[in-house]
Design a protein around this motif. Structure first.
Motif, PDB file in Angstrom:
ATOM      1  N   LEU B 143      43.156  93.952 -21.880  1.00  0.00           N
ATOM      2  CA  LEU B 143      43.023  95.415 -21.966  1.00  0.00           C
ATOM      3  C   LEU B 143      42.581  95.964 -20.611  1.00  0.00           C
ATOM      4  O   LEU B 143      42.020  95.227 -19.794  1.00  0.00           O
ATOM      5  CB  LEU B 143      42.036  95.776 -23.074  1.00  0.00           C
ATOM      6  CG  LEU B 143      42.602  95.472 -24.474  1.00  0.00           C
ATOM      7  CD1 LEU B 143      41.543  95.709 -25.546  1.00  0.00           C
ATOM      8  CD2 LEU B 143      43.831  96.333 -24.752  1.00  0.00           C
ATOM      9  N   PRO B 144      42.790  97.260 -20.399  1.00  0.00           N
ATOM     10  CA  PRO B 144      42.538  97.809 -19.045  1.00  0.00           C
ATOM     11  C   PRO B 144      41.069  98.027 -18.741  1.00  0.00           C
ATOM     12  O   PRO B 144      40.723  98.329 -17.602  1.00  0.00           O
ATOM     13  CB  PRO B 144      43.282  99.134 -19.063  1.00  0.00           C
ATOM     14  CG  PRO B 144      43.275  99.546 -20.497  1.00  0.00           C
ATOM     15  CD  PRO B 144      43.366  98.275 -21.286  1.00  0.00           C
ATOM     16  N   CYS B 145      40.221  97.910 -19.737  1.00  0.00           N
ATOM     17  CA  CYS B 145      38.795  98.098 -19.478  1.00  0.00           C
ATOM     18  C   CYS B 145      38.013  97.408 -20.589  1.00  0.00           C
ATOM     19  O   CYS B 145      38.588  96.899 -21.552  1.00  0.00           O
ATOM     20  CB  CYS B 145      38.436  99.578 -19.385  1.00  0.00           C
ATOM     21  SG  CYS B 145      38.802 100.503 -20.876  1.00  0.00           S
ATOM     22  N   ARG B 146      36.702  97.443 -20.462  1.00  0.00           N
ATOM     23  CA  ARG B 146      35.852  96.831 -21.463  1.00  0.00           C
ATOM     24  C   ARG B 146      35.800  97.776 -22.684  1.00  0.00           C
ATOM     25  O   ARG B 146      35.572  98.974 -22.540  1.00  0.00           O
ATOM     26  CB  ARG B 146      34.450  96.652 -20.873  1.00  0.00           C
ATOM     27  CG  ARG B 146      33.494  95.951 -21.797  1.00  0.00           C
ATOM     28  CD  ARG B 146      32.147  95.749 -21.108  1.00  0.00           C
ATOM     29  NE  ARG B 146      31.134  95.413 -22.071  1.00  0.00           N
ATOM     30  CZ  ARG B 146      29.835  95.492 -21.823  1.00  0.00           C
ATOM     31  NH1 ARG B 146      29.408  95.895 -20.618  1.00  0.00           N
ATOM     32  NH2 ARG B 146      28.967  95.174 -22.760  1.00  0.00           N
ATOM     33  N   ILE B 147      36.012  97.211 -23.856  1.00  0.00           N
ATOM     34  CA  ILE B 147      36.037  98.040 -25.061  1.00  0.00           C
ATOM     35  C   ILE B 147      35.198  97.398 -26.161  1.00  0.00           C
ATOM     36  O   ILE B 147      35.259  96.185 -26.387  1.00  0.00           O
ATOM     37  CB  ILE B 147      37.478  98.238 -25.584  1.00  0.00           C
ATOM     38  CG1 ILE B 147      38.338  98.942 -24.524  1.00  0.00           C
ATOM     39  CG2 ILE B 147      37.478  99.060 -26.888  1.00  0.00           C
ATOM     40  CD1 ILE B 147      39.797  99.095 -24.911  1.00  0.00           C
ATOM     41  N   THR B 148      34.430  98.233 -26.847  1.00  0.00           N
ATOM     42  CA  THR B 148      33.727  97.823 -28.064  1.00  0.00           C
ATOM     43  C   THR B 148      34.327  98.593 -29.230  1.00  0.00           C
ATOM     44  O   THR B 148      34.546  99.807 -29.132  1.00  0.00           O
ATOM     45  CB  THR B 148      32.220  98.114 -27.941  1.00  0.00           C
ATOM     46  OG1 THR B 148      31.684  97.272 -26.913  1.00  0.00           O
ATOM     47  CG2 THR B 148      31.501  97.852 -29.263  1.00  0.00           C
ATOM     48  N   PHE B 149      34.637  97.876 -30.278  1.00  0.00           N
ATOM     49  CA  PHE B 149      35.172  98.511 -31.492  1.00  0.00           C
ATOM     50  C   PHE B 149      34.050  98.602 -32.527  1.00  0.00           C
ATOM     51  O   PHE B 149      33.331  97.621 -32.738  1.00  0.00           O
ATOM     52  CB  PHE B 149      36.318  97.678 -32.085  1.00  0.00           C
ATOM     53  CG  PHE B 149      37.500  97.545 -31.174  1.00  0.00           C
ATOM     54  CD1 PHE B 149      38.620  98.358 -31.355  1.00  0.00           C
ATOM     55  CD2 PHE B 149      37.518  96.609 -30.141  1.00  0.00           C
ATOM     56  CE1 PHE B 149      39.725  98.227 -30.510  1.00  0.00           C
ATOM     57  CE2 PHE B 149      38.621  96.477 -29.311  1.00  0.00           C
ATOM     58  CZ  PHE B 149      39.734  97.291 -29.486  1.00  0.00           C
ATOM     59  N   LEU B 150      33.930  99.743 -33.158  1.00  0.00           N
ATOM     60  CA  LEU B 150      32.932  99.906 -34.231  1.00  0.00           C
ATOM     61  C   LEU B 150      33.588 100.651 -35.387  1.00  0.00           C
ATOM     62  O   LEU B 150      33.939 101.828 -35.263  1.00  0.00           O
ATOM     63  CB  LEU B 150      31.712 100.696 -33.723  1.00  0.00           C
ATOM     64  CG  LEU B 150      30.693 101.080 -34.819  1.00  0.00           C
ATOM     65  CD1 LEU B 150      30.053  99.843 -35.425  1.00  0.00           C
ATOM     66  CD2 LEU B 150      29.622 102.011 -34.242  1.00  0.00           C
ATOM     67  N   PHE B 151      33.802  99.928 -36.475  1.00  0.00           N
ATOM     68  CA  PHE B 151      34.415 100.542 -37.654  1.00  0.00           C
ATOM     69  C   PHE B 151      33.398 100.569 -38.778  1.00  0.00           C
ATOM     70  O   PHE B 151      32.846  99.544 -39.170  1.00  0.00           O
ATOM     71  CB  PHE B 151      35.649  99.749 -38.103  1.00  0.00           C
ATOM     72  CG  PHE B 151      36.705  99.631 -37.035  1.00  0.00           C
ATOM     73  CD1 PHE B 151      36.929 100.646 -36.110  1.00  0.00           C
ATOM     74  CD2 PHE B 151      37.506  98.487 -36.956  1.00  0.00           C
ATOM     75  CE1 PHE B 151      37.922 100.529 -35.125  1.00  0.00           C
ATOM     76  CE2 PHE B 151      38.493  98.356 -35.981  1.00  0.00           C
ATOM     77  CZ  PHE B 151      38.700  99.381 -35.060  1.00  0.00           C
ATOM     78  N   GLU B 152      33.227 101.748 -39.336  1.00  0.00           N
ATOM     79  CA  GLU B 152      32.217 101.952 -40.374  1.00  0.00           C
ATOM     80  C   GLU B 152      32.892 102.025 -41.748  1.00  0.00           C
ATOM     81  O   GLU B 152      34.044 102.446 -41.865  1.00  0.00           O
ATOM     82  CB  GLU B 152      31.485 103.280 -40.089  1.00  0.00           C
ATOM     83  CG  GLU B 152      30.351 103.556 -41.061  1.00  0.00           C
ATOM     84  CD  GLU B 152      29.835 104.990 -40.954  1.00  0.00           C
ATOM     85  OE1 GLU B 152      30.366 105.770 -40.158  1.00  0.00           O
ATOM     86  OE2 GLU B 152      28.902 105.304 -41.715  1.00  0.00           O
TER      87      GLU B 152
END
Lengths: 456, 456
Positions: B143-152
Motif C-alpha cells: 500500500l502507498p502508506c501506513r494504514i490502520t483499519f478499525l471496523f466497529e
C-alpha cells in the motif's frame, strides 16, 4: 310562625339524620352501570319521602337514570328546588376508613360529622331543603309558597338526560326562581349566594410547519419549528401587566359595583391562606386586582395543555411537524364568546410565519351568568342566611361554571340562587367524604328562614 | 501508477461486488441479541478478507460485539480508516420488496443499485476503501502508506464499547489522520469532505408553580400557570431577527472565510429543493443567512419537546403544577457549551415570577469540531475527489454531530476526513436500503485517488 318551624327542626334533628342515613345507604353511583338499580332505589326512596309529608311526586324515566319530580301548590312565588341523588364512585376503596355506604355520625376534633359517600355531595345538601319543607308542613299543614322539586340522578356522569328533559317538560318545570343546593359556605364559615358564574370558552390550536418530523442537525436553522411558533404566539396572549391582549377582549367586562365590592370586602377573604394552600404566596394575574376579584369577576386566558416534539425520557433532537395547545378563557359580564373566539384566532393567525398553518378546534363556549339580584328574593335570602349564621352573607361569584344554572336560564328563563352549606374539607369526590352535622342542621334551618323570607 | 490501479478496479468490479454481496448476506444486526453470532461472523469475514490481500488483521473482543483491527506498515502518512460492519434492524419486514439479507443487483430507472440491508450503511461504504486497498496491493505489492483499519460492530446501537476500546488501545490506534466513510455525496451528486461538525448542548427544564394541579375555574387568575411561564421564557430565547438572545451566545462563532464561502457557493445548493422536500418554501432562522450557512456553520437554539397540563382528547381546565421543555443548542466554532449552559439557565431563572421554581436536567454537551484543513491531506483529497467526480469538491459542514470524529479528536488527537458516497435516497435505516453501483464503483476509485494523492 318561623320560630315554631325552627324549633321543630331542632327537636326532630335525630329523625332527619336517620332519614339521611337511609338515603346514604343506597349506593347510587351513576357512572357505573352495576349500580343502575341502586339509582332506581334512590329515586323511589325520594318519591316516597316527599309523599310522606304530602308532596305529589313521581319517578320519571329518562334514557339514563330517572328524574324525581314533585309539585306542591301554594301562594306567593313559585320556586324550583334542584338537587341530585347520584354520587361519585368510591374507589380507591382502600383509602376509606369505613364502608362508604354504611354511613355513621362520627365525633371529630372539629365536631360531629356525617361520614359516607354522598353525605355532602349532594344527598346531605338535598335533604336540608326537604327537611325544611317537612318541618314547615308539619307545623303549618302546607308550604309557604308553590314549590317544584327536581332531583337528578346523573349529575356525576355529565347529566346526559338533563337538557332533553328540561326541554320536554319546560312548561311543567318553569318557575320564578330556582334554588340549587350544591355549593359551599364561603371559606367554610360564611353563607353566600352565588350570583355570578364565569363563562368558559375552549380552543385547541394545532400549528404545523414541515410535513414530517425533522432532525434538528440536518434541518435546524432554516426550517421553521412549530413549537417555537406556538410558544411565541401563546406568550403574546398576555401583556406585562397580566392583561389579555386579544383585541376587544375586555368589551363587556364590568367593574365591580361599590355595593358588591363592599360585600366582598366584608367577607375578609383570606387570600394568603387560599394561595398558601396550594404552595403559592403571591397573587399572579392582572396587576392591581385582588385575588377574590380575579377569581369571581375578572376574565382570564389560560393555557391548559401544551404538547409537541419529543416528551419522553432522555433526549431527541427532533423538529416536530406540529405542536398543540389547549387554551381556555373564563368570561364575565357580557363578554361575547363568539367574538372573542374570532379575535383569538385572528391573533394566532397573524403570529404565523411563512410555511406555518394553524388548525383550530372549538371546545365549546358559554357566556357568563349574572343573576338578576334585583329580584327581591335575593335580598330576602341574603338576610335570612345572615340571620341564621350570625355573620354577613354576600352575593358571591364563582370562578367555575355550574352548568345547571345556565340550563335553567337558557331553557326555562329563570335565574338561580345557588346556596349551599358544604365545607372545603368535605372531601367530595374523594375517600372519607363527610358533611358536618352543623352544615346539615343549620342548612335545614337556613332553608326554613329563606322560605319564610321569600314568601312574605 | 494510479491509472493501473483504477484500471484494475474497473476490471475487477464484478468480483468486488460479489465480495460485498457475501458480507451483506451476514445479518449483523447489532441491537438484537439474536444476531450476536452473525456479528461475530461479519467480523470473521472482514478479518479473512483483509488477510486475503496481506493485511494482518484480527478480531478483538469487547464487552459487546468485536472490533476488527488491521495494520499495514508503509511510508508516508499514517491513516486510520474507520467503518462499521453492523446494520440496522430490518422491521417492518413486510415493507421490503425482498429478503433484506438476500442482496441483489437491481436495474432501476436511475441505474443499477445494490439492494439489501447495510448496502449503503455501512458495509458498501466500508468496502469501497477495502477494495481500493486490494486493487492497490494487487498492482503494487504494497500500500502507498501506513494504514490502520478499525471496523466497529456497535455503531447502530450507540457504540457502547467504542470509547473504552479507543482509550485502552490509544497507542496502537493513533494515526496522523482518520478516514471515515459513513457520509454521503452533497445533494447525491458532488463529493465533499466534511470538515465542520456542529456541537450539541441539551437541556431539559421543568417549571413548577402550585404544588398540585389546580382547577382553572377555582384558581384561574391569581394562581401562576407554569405553562404560561414556560412559553414566555421560551419565546424570549430568540429575537425578532431569529438570533438567540442568551447572553454571550455568539462568542466564538466565526464568520465564514471567503475561501470556504466560495467553495460553498460553487456547490450551488438547492435550498428550494431542500426545503420543498419537507413541505417548506422559505428559510426561517437567522435573517440574512443562507440556508446552507445556517445548517453548516451557524449555531441554533431549538425547542425539541414541550409538555404540560392536559394533552389528551377533549378538554380539561387544569392549571398544571408543572410544565417541561427540552431545548437543544447546535454549536459552532469555539462556542463554549458550559458557558452557554450557565447563561441559558440564568436567563430562564431571571424570567421566573414569584412562586415558580425551575429544575434543569443536563442532557449532555459537545463542542463543535473543526478539522485542521491546513494539513495538506485535505487539499490533496479534495483534488482527488474533484478529479474522480469531474465536479468541484468542497470542504463541507454537517449540521448534525458524528460522534466518532469527536472521539478520534479527543481520545487520539487526530482530525478526521469524513468522505462518503451515499445518496439521499439510499433509505438507510429503512426498508429497501440500497447503494448505487455508481457509488460503490466511483467510491472505490475515489479512495484509490485519495490514497495516491495523500501519499505523494
Amino acid at each position: 310562625m318561623l320560630d315554631a318551624v325552627l324549633a321543630r327542626i331542632d327537636d326532630t334533628l335525630p329523625e332527619s339524620l336517620e332519614r339521611l342515613m337511609a338515603l346514604l345507604r343506597i349506593p347510587s353511583i351513576s357512572t357505573d352501570p352495576a349500580y343502575a338499580e341502586a339509582c332506581q332505589s334512590a329515586a323511589d326512596w325520594l318519591v316516597a319521602d316527599l309523599a310522606s309529608f304530602g308532596i305529589a311526586a313521581e319517578k320519571r324515566a329518562t334514557p339514563g337514570h330517572p328524574m324525581v319530580v314533585g309539585h306542591v301548590s301554594g301562594e306567593g312565588p313559585h320556586l324550583l328546588f334542584y338537587g341530585h341523588y347520584d354520587v361519585q364512585p368510591v374507589d380507591p376503596l382502600e383509602l376509606w376508613d369505613r364502608d362508604p355506604f354504611d354511613p355513621a355520625l362520627e365525633e371529630t376534633p372539629a365536631g360531629k360529622v356525617i361520614r359516607g359517600r354522598g353525605a355532602s355531595d349532594d344527598k346531605g345538601q338535598l335533604m336540608t331543603f326537604v327537611e325544611a319543607c317537612r318541618a314547615w308542613a308539619a307545623k303549618h299543614g302546607s308550604l309557604p309558597c308553590r314549590i317544584t322539586f327536581l332531583f337528578e340522578g346523573e349529575e356525576e356522569s355529565g347529566s346526559p338526560s338533563l337538557v332533553p328533559f328540561l326541554e320536554e317538560n319546560a312548561e311543567e318545570l318553569r318557575a320564578d326562581l330556582a334554588l340549587i343546593c350544591d355549593t359551599g359556605l364561603f371559606e367554610s364559615r360564611a353563607p353566600a349566594i352565588i350570583t355570578m358564574l364565569r363563562g368558559l370558552l375552549g380552543e385547541e390550536i394545532v400549528i404545523r410547519g414541515p410535513d414530517k418530523d425533522l432532525h434538528s442537525g440536518m434541518y435546524g436553522g432554516p426550517s421553521i419549528n412549530p413549537i417555537r411558533v406556538l410558544t411565541r404566539a401563546l406568550a403574546g396572549l398576555h401583556d406585562d401587566e397580566g392583561r389579555v391582549t386579544v383585541p376587544g377582549f375586555y368589551d363587556g367586562v364590568p367593574e365591580l359595583s361599590p355595593e358588591l365590592a363592599a360585600q366582598w370586602d366584608a367577607l375578609n377573604f383570606d387570600a394568603a391562606g387560599f394561595l398558601g394552600g396550594v404552595g403559592l404566596s403571591e397573587p399572579a394575574g392582572e396587576a392591581g386586582r385582588s385575588a377574590l376579584e380575579m377569581i369571581w369577576s375578572r376574565p382570564t386566558c389560560e393555557i391548559n395543555g401544551i404538547v409537541g416534539g419529543y416528551t419522553g425520557e432522555g433526549f431527541k433532537t427532533v423538529l416536530p411537524a406540529e405542536a398543540r395547545a389547549k387554551v381556555s378563557f373564563r368570561l364575565v359580564g357580557t363578554q361575547d364568546p363568539a367574538a372573542i373566539r374570532e379575535a383569538f384566532r385572528a391573533q394566532i393567525r397573524a403570529a404565523l410565519p411563512a410555511d406555518c398553518t394553524v388548525e383550530f378546534h372549538d371546545h365549546g363556549a358559554s357566556q357568563a351568568s349574572h343573576m338578576a339580584t334585583d329580584h327581591p328574593a335575593f335580598e330576602a335570602a341574603r338576610g335570612a342566611l345572615a340571620e341564621e349564621w350570625q355573620t354577613p352573607a354576600a352575593f358571591a361569584g364563582c370562578g367555575g361554571s355550574i352548568p345547571i344554572a345556565g340550563h335553567f336560564k337558557k331553557l326555562l328563563g329563570m335565574d338561580s340562587m345557588l346556596i349551599g352549606f358544604g365545607k372545603d374539607d368535605d372531601q367530595i369526590h374523594s375517600p372519607n367524604e363527610k358533611y358536618d352535622l352543623e352544615s346539615f342542621h343549620k342548612g335545614i334551618r337556613s332553608w326554613a328562614r329563606i322560605l319564610d323570607a321569600v314568601s312574605k
